[in-house]
Structure formats: structure tokens, C-alpha cells
Design a protein around this motif. Structure first.
Motif, PDB file in Angstrom:
ATOM      1  N   ASN A 440       0.818  -1.211   0.000  1.00 14.06           N
ATOM      2  CA  ASN A 440       0.000   0.000   0.000  1.00 14.06           C
ATOM      3  C   ASN A 440       0.850   1.258   0.000  1.00 14.06           C
ATOM      4  O   ASN A 440       0.554   2.229  -0.700  1.00 14.06           O
ATOM      5  CB  ASN A 440      -0.933   0.001   1.217  1.00 14.06           C
ATOM      6  N   SER A 443       2.569   1.511  -3.575  1.00 16.00           N
ATOM      7  CA  SER A 443       1.621   1.765  -4.668  1.00 16.00           C
ATOM      8  C   SER A 443       1.086   3.187  -4.620  1.00 16.00           C
ATOM      9  O   SER A 443       0.836   3.807  -5.665  1.00 16.00           O
ATOM     10  CB  SER A 443       0.473   0.755  -4.623  1.00 16.00           C
ATOM     11  N   ARG A 444       0.921   3.741  -3.416  1.00 12.85           N
ATOM     12  CA  ARG A 444       0.448   5.120  -3.297  1.00 12.85           C
ATOM     13  C   ARG A 444       1.545   6.125  -3.588  1.00 12.85           C
ATOM     14  O   ARG A 444       1.265   7.300  -3.856  1.00 12.85           O
ATOM     15  CB  ARG A 444      -0.123   5.372  -1.896  1.00 12.85           C
ATOM     16  N   SER A 445       2.791   5.693  -3.554  1.00 13.56           N
ATOM     17  CA  SER A 445       3.923   6.607  -3.732  1.00 13.56           C
ATOM     18  C   SER A 445       4.456   6.628  -5.158  1.00 13.56           C
ATOM     19  O   SER A 445       5.114   7.592  -5.555  1.00 13.56           O
ATOM     20  CB  SER A 445       5.070   6.206  -2.781  1.00 13.56           C
TER      21      SER A 445
END
Length: 501
Positions: A440, A443-445
């Protein structure tokens, strides 16, 4: 790593007759106005497959005139969505009925693996047409509660005449990804297939007519980028252009669109996608996946995971497994069911890939395996793996579009996020870990349009694909692609006795 058979596979497989080689305009196959043709080359043998009509600006003008007439006055945009749906479903059925022939055309033209095309690729194209057919009768505007005494609503209308410029790496997928949602929306179109791979696009135009798509709705103009592609991008009577290809060409398309009639532009461009493997990943499972992520379709895929980042604790083990897997990788004729990798698309791409391999060696990367052309006719190159690659090397920065992997070691999450984002591209990425906190966080970065966790090439009709940064804007696949072929018209009327009267 072995070479596949170079024998006569036609003894067990019949190469189909090439039926369609002319432009498709207003429901008919016609010669180009100039009468010129160009050769379509079989990259397996370097021999001519067929002579294809060479379109030019005048042919684009004619195709656009026909498409404009079909949009402004023809039945397609005015049909109930349910009727467009039924015609598209028939089109999809015809694709399935001719699946083997279409797969063979894409193998001849693009060196797509025939076994994969027959088992997966062509049927997936038919399914994408069905997906958008199902959306054709579900186009809804909104009723608006206005802040004053007004009644407001929106109409969702097809954008108009669309120019589709598609690349050569997956001819069927690229055609249906562009044409499917535009058809469902009620648009008419001019399609320019890549000059290297015109055969299946012409075949699809024929099937669409057999399915009942009215004349003038789908027009196919074969030819070259500087002529046909440029004419589509700058044409004053095209309302939108959808392009998939290189970032360099994408800039030219956008400039031409902006300096003509300011048409809407959708661009799906290049990539240099990171494939990130963390310490807790299963090496035996992920190493083969990493190899496929880079080498599938000869590395000629925009989302190829060509930058492999491996965390330091498993780096050596992962390299050993990678070498073990690449030793099983078979390069050869894409009609051979035992082959994993066929030839590059043409001599130009073949020379380009070999030049990048030389760049890697000159700049100090370690050539772990491969790096040479196969000693046989055709544009075959060994799967190539470099180690000791730094982020500023040419092979780590540029989209090679070939079977070349750069393997890099990293220590921490923070480091790999920074390095993975150190690229002008932002198309896709893979994250391999069993820790969902890591998955998570990373993937958000990452600045990329599609992120795959513990999988790769996980495409689905519902999953929109498209890029960040120099990988372009606008989406293909999913309902996002459907919606981009519409424009919104807002309508307001005063309510009786309102101050607007």
C-alpha cells in the motif's frame, strides 16, 4: 536460452491467404489516390508478405469527408444504443469465428506468438468489443437542481469524427481498444494502423461491415506516420485523435492537434516501468514473472517491466533463479508453440535494440547473459540481462522496446520509491511483496497509471490503463475509455414565472 525451430512450420500450419491490402473507405476496399504501395515484411524471414496501398493526405481527406458525412447525416450516431449493441455483438462473433486466421495475420505481421493469439489474444479482443457493446445503450445525462428558478439537464453526445493512430506491437488489441468504445459511443472514425502491421486492421474493417456497421463509420487508411498520421492529427474536420505510440511522436500529434482546430487528444505513450521485488517475495514464483514482464512480445510492450529492482537480501538468489529461467527461454519462429520470443518487428527496431545493448556495455553495466543477435535469418535477438546498472545509464533511462532487462539492487522502501520514480515516464509498475503495508505504501507513492501487486500484465476490460508524466494522458480500457468519446452539452430552461422570463 535456445533457438526455436527454423524449419518449415507451414508443413503443419497453413499460412492464410492475404485477402485485404487496399484502403477501406466508405465500406469499400480502394486503391490509394496515388496508386502507390509499400511492402509489409515478415520479420521472421525478412521476406515480403504483401504490397499494401500507401495512403497520403488526399486519402485521409477523402476518408474524413466520408466519416463526417456518416456522423452528421448517417444512421450510426442516431441508432438506439440497443441497435448499436446488437451490431457490435455480431462483430465480436465474427472475430471469434475467424480467430485462427486473425491470429495468423498478427503473427505474420507483428510476430505475436500464434499459440497465445489463438488461445487468448484474439478472443480477448472480441470480448472487449462485447464489453463496450454492453455500454452502448447505457448513456445517461443528469437532471440538475439549479440554484435559481431554472430547470437544467445535460446531454451526453458522441464527440464526432475520431482519428485513431495505433502502434504495431499488438495489432488486434490496439484496434479494438480504440475502435470498440468509439463505436459504442456513436462516433465515426478514420483508423491508421502502423505501417508494419496493417493486415488485421483491414480484416476487422471487412468483418465490421459484414456485421452491419454502416458504410463510412469505420475507415482504414494505411500508410506512414509523417503522411497519414500527420494528416489525421492536423485535420480540421476531425474532432478527436487517440494515439498510442512513442512519446516523441505523441508530442508531434499534440502539437498538430493544438495548431489546427484544437481537437481533443488522448495519448498513451512510452514507459520504463519498475518491477520491484522485496525481501519477502517468493523467488521461485517471482523470478519467472519478472522475466516475462520484461521479455513478453520481444520486450515490445509499453508497460514492460524493464527496470528490475531487487532488495539486497535476496538479490544473489534472485539473480541465480533468473539465469536458471532464462536458460529455458526459447527464441524462434512465433508460429512454433514451443517458442517464447519471436523476432523484433523490423530491421530498424532490431538495430535500435542492438545499439542500446552496446550503450549498456560502454557505460559500464555488466552483461550477465545474452546481448547478441541469433545467427539466422530474421530479426532475432537473445534475451539480454544487465547487472550493475545505475539509474543514470542510458539503458535505465530510455524505453528500449526490446528484450533487455536492467537489474538493480536496493536497500530500503524509501530508496526504491525514489529510484523507481526517477524517470520521465509513468505508465505502470509491479510490486512483489507479501506485506500489504509495503504494497500500500509503495503503490500510493509511485507515479504511474497502473500498479500491479504480486502479478503483472493483469489487464482486464474493466481496468483502465494510461499514464502519468511523459507516458501521456487519457485512458484506454474500462469505462474511462468509453466516456472520453463523448462531450457534455448543458441545457437550461426557466421555470414558469421565474425572473428569467
Amino acid at each position: 536460452m535456445t533457438g526455436g525451430s527454423n524449419g518449415n512450420l507451414e508443413s503443419c500450419f497453413k499460412i492464410p491467404e492475404i485477402k485485404f491490402t487496399k484502403l477501406f473507405i466508405n465500406g469499400e476496399f480502394v486503391n490509394s489516390i496515388s496508386g502507390k504501395t509499400f511492402e509489409s515484411i515478415d520479420s521472421r524471414t525478412e521476406e515480403v508478405i504483401a504490397n499494401i496501398s500507401e495512403g497520403d493526405k488526399e486519402d485521409v481527406d477523402l476518408a474524413v469527408q466520408v466519416a463526417r458525412q456518416a456522423f452528421d447525416n448517417g444512421p450510426w450516431p442516431r441508432l438506439p444504443g440497443s441497435e448499436r449493441r446488437n451490431i457490435m455483438l455480431k462483430f465480436a462473433d465474427l472475430i471469434d469465428e475467424n480467430l485462427e486466421e486473425i491470429a495468423a495475420l498478427d503473427t505474420l505481421d507483428a510476430a505475436n506468438l500464434y499459440s497465445f493469439g489463438k488461445a487468448v489474444q484474439i478472443h480477448s479482443g472480441a470480448e472487449l468489443i462485447r464489453y463496450y457493446a454492453g455500454a452502448a445503450d447505457k448513456v445517461h445525462g443528469e437532471t440538475l437542481k439549479m440554484s435559481r428558478d431554472l430547470h437544467g439537464y445535460t446531454l451526453v453526445e458522441p464527440i464526432g469524427v475520431v482519428g485513431h493512430i495505433i502502434p504495431w506491437n499488438f495489432p488486434t488489441q490496439m484496434f479494438v481498444m480504440k475502435v470498440g468504445p468509439a463505436l459504442a459511443a456513436g462516433c465515426t472514425m478514420v483508423v491508421k494502423p502502423a505501417e508494419q502491421t496493417p493486415l488485421s486492421a483491414l480484416y476487422f474493417a471487412y468483418l465490421a461491415k459484414q456485421a452491419g456497421v454502416p458504410d463510412g463509420v469505420i475507415n482504414v487508411v494505411t500508410g506512414f506516420g509523417p503522411t497519414v498520421g500527420a494528416a489525421i492529427s492536423s485535420h480540421m474536420d476531425i474532432d478527436m485523435v487517440s494515439f498510442t505510440g512513442s512519446t516523441v511522436t505523441g508530442h508531434k500529434v499534440m502539437e498538430a492537434a493544438a495548431t489546427s482546430n484544437l481537437k481533443v487528444v488522448s495519448l498513451e505513450l512510452g514507459g520504463k516501468s519498475p518491477f520491484i521485488v522485496f525481501n519477502d517475495a517468493d523467488v521461485d514464483t517471482i523470478a519467472p514473472l519478472a522475466l516475462t514482464a520484461c521479455l513478453f512480445n520481444q520486450g515490445q510492450i509499453c508497460v514492460a517491466g524493464s527496470r528490475l529492482f531487487v532488495q539486497e537480501e535476496i538479490y544473489d538468489k534472485f539473480l541465480n533463479k533468473l539465469l536458471e529461467e532464462v536458460a529455458k527461454w526459447v527464441v524462434g519462429d512465433p508460429f512454433d508453440p514451443n517458442v517464447h520470443q519471436g523476432p523484433q518487428i523490423d530491421k530498424k527496431q532490431y538495430d535500435k535494440v542492438l545499439s542500446y545493448i552496446e550503450h549498456g556495455k560502454r557505460e559500464g553495466a555488466t552483461l550477465l547473459t545474452g546481448g547478441k543477435p541469433l545467427d539466422r535469418k530474421g530479426y532475432y535477438i537473445e534475451p539480454t540481462i544487465f547487472t550493475d546498472v545505475t539509474d543514470d545509464m542510458t539503458i535505465a533511462e530510455d524505453e528500449i522496446f526490446g528484450p533487455v532487462m536492467s537489474v538493480m539492487k536496493f536497500k530500503s522502501i524509501e530508496e526504491v520509491i525514489k529510484r523507481a520514480n526517477k524517470t520521465k515516464y509513468g505508465l505502470a509498475a509491479g510490486i512483489m511483496t507479501n506485506d500489504m503495508n509495503i504494497a500500500n505504501t509503495v503503490s500510493r507513492s509511485l507515479k504511474a497509471g497502473t500498479i500491479w501487486i504480486n502479478c503483472y500484465f493483469a489487464f482486464d476490460n474493466d481496468l483502465a490503463v494510461g499514464g502519468y508524466k511523459s507516458s501521456g494522458f487519457g485512458k484506454d480500457m474500462g469505462m474511462d475509455a468509453f466516456h472520453k468519446y463523448f462531450q457534455i452539452k448543458s441545457i437550461a430552461t426557466p421555470i414558469y414565472n421565474s425572473p428569467w422570463l
